[in-house]
Every structure is written in structure tokens, then in C-alpha cells.
Design an enzyme around this catalytic site. Structure first.
Site, PDB file in Angstrom:
ATOM      1  N   HIS A   1       0.807  -1.276  -0.082  1.00  0.00           N
ATOM      2  CA  HIS A   1       0.121  -0.068   0.023  1.00  0.00           C
ATOM      3  C   HIS A   1       0.921   1.165  -0.006  1.00  0.00           C
ATOM      4  CE1 HIS A   1      -2.755  -2.732   2.537  1.00  0.00           C
ATOM      5  NE2 HIS A   1      -3.031  -2.863   1.209  1.00  0.00           N
TER       6      HIS A   1
ATOM      7  N   LYS B   1       6.201   6.103   7.457  1.00  0.00           N
ATOM      8  CA  LYS B   1       5.585   5.440   8.743  1.00  0.00           C
ATOM      9  C   LYS B   1       6.696   5.108   9.458  1.00  0.00           C
ATOM     10  CE  LYS B   1       1.971   3.501   5.679  1.00  0.00           C
ATOM     11  NZ  LYS B   1       1.460   2.233   4.864  1.00  0.00           N
TER      12      LYS B   1
ATOM     13  N   TYR C   1       1.620   1.472  14.010  1.00  0.00           N
ATOM     14  CA  TYR C   1       2.381   2.480  13.094  1.00  0.00           C
ATOM     15  C   TYR C   1       2.078   4.128  13.458  1.00  0.00           C
ATOM     16  CZ  TYR C   1      -1.174   1.283   9.552  1.00  0.00           C
ATOM     17  OH  TYR C   1      -2.137   1.191   8.882  1.00  0.00           O
TER      18      TYR C   1
ATOM     19  N   ASP D   1      -5.918  -5.972  -2.082  1.00  0.00           N
ATOM     20  CA  ASP D   1      -4.601  -6.510  -1.979  1.00  0.00           C
ATOM     21  C   ASP D   1      -4.536  -7.614  -3.138  1.00  0.00           C
ATOM     22  OD1 ASP D   1      -3.693  -4.881  -0.274  1.00  0.00           O
ATOM     23  OD2 ASP D   1      -3.944  -6.558   1.420  1.00  0.00           O
TER      24      ASP D   1
END
Length: 181
Positions: free
Chosen positions: A61, A71, A131, A169
């Protein structure tokens, strides 16, 4: 904390100092001043958490354009293989990936700057993944590259028939059709 530069510029593994005793452990998981000194200034604006079972693969992603995100990721329960794919066209490592195992035992963190696709595969019975991001989620800018794209060639350590994927996905675009930075 120990900051380890990976083979791809801008992507870091961070190993915290963990203090164990009979009661358990203590560690600093983030210290802005130290982070900025070693990696550079990043203003995190949101924390996210997910829980997944064995074989769940989330990724690859990224958010496009002005909505891209840096991130700082870690696992607080379980074990995952975490992957960052360089989508920066001007980078000498464009199209390459770097991976690291993150677990509740090694307590490693992985910093992924803007300009990368990101994904992870759960290797334990379950994993709790957390995250920090430096930009809010923007659904209109969301993008996904196929996890099994042959151009990238990620060596996932779980057989495809054991993987659990979302439709997003499963239907990600080929690397060659992705929008780059």
C-alpha cells in the site's frame, strides 16, 4: 536506541534499548529529539493499529502525491515480515525492496519514508501491528501494488495458498502500472 541504515537510502531499522527484570520490561518506543537527530525531522500526526492472524498479507500500500506517508512501524504482539518498496523514480534503488522481521521479541521498528509502498505478512498465530504516520489517511489517494509482482520479486516466506488477502490486495496493480514518486 540503535539506528541502522538499510541498503535503501532513507529506510531504517531502529532497535530500542530494552530493560528487562523480574517484573517484565521497559523501553522507550519513540523519542522525537533522538529520532530527528538520527533520521531527520518527521512530524507524526496519527497512530494506527491492526490485529491479524497467520498468513494475513497487507500490502503493498501507499498514498499518492501530496497524501504520501512516512511510517514508523512495529509489532507489539507476534511476528511479521515487513517490506518497503522504493517507488522514487530518481532513486538508484527504484523498484527494489528491503524487508525486516519485526516481532514482540526483537522489538525492532522500521522507518519507511515517503515515496515507498509498504506491506507486511503475519508469521505468527496472530500479530498486533502499530504504526505512526506523518499524514492522515486519504482514501482518494490510496493505491496498492500486487504483493506477488514479478518485477519486484518479494520472497514471502508463506505459501500463497496459506495467505489471507483483501480484495484490494488481491487486485493491486502491476509495478509497471503503479504511480511513482
Amino acid at each position: 536506541m540503535n539506528y541502522i541504515q538499510t541498503e535503501i537510502d532513507g529506510v531504517w531499522v531502529i532497535e530500542p534499548k530494552v530493560f528487562n527484570d523480574a517484573r517484565g520490561y521497559f523501553m522507550e518506543s519513540f523519542k522525537e529529539e533522538e529520532f530527528c537527530k538520527n533520521i531527520g525531522p518527521v512530524h507524526f500526526v496519527q497512530d494506527n493499529e491492526s490485529k491479524s492472524s497467520f498468513g494475513v498479507l497487507r500490502g503493498l500500500h501507499y498514498q499518492k502525491g501530496e497524501f504520501s506517508q512516512a511510517k514508523l512501524v512495529r509489532v507489539i504482539k507476534g511476528r511479521v515480515l515487513d517490506v518497503a518498496v522504493d517507488l522514487r523514480e530518481s532513486s538508484p534503488t527504484f523498484g527494489r525492496y528491503v524487508s525486516v522481521e519485526l516481532s514482540e521479541d526483537n522489538k525492532r521498528q522500521f522507518f519507511i519514508p515517503r515515496g515507498f509502498a509498504h506491506g507486511f505478512l503475519v508469521l505468527s498465530d496472530e500479530a498486533v501491528f502499530t504504526y505512526k504516520v506523518d499524514n492522515v489517511y486519504a482514501p482518494q489517494a490510496e493505491a496498492s501494488i500486487r504483493y506477488n509482482d514479478e518485477t519486484i520479486g518479494i520472497d514471502w516466506p508463506v505459501a500463497e495458498e496459506q495467505m489471507l488477502l483483501s480484495p484490494k490486495d488481491t487486485n493491486g496493480v502491476a509495478f509497471e502500472d503503479a504511480e511513482y514518486f
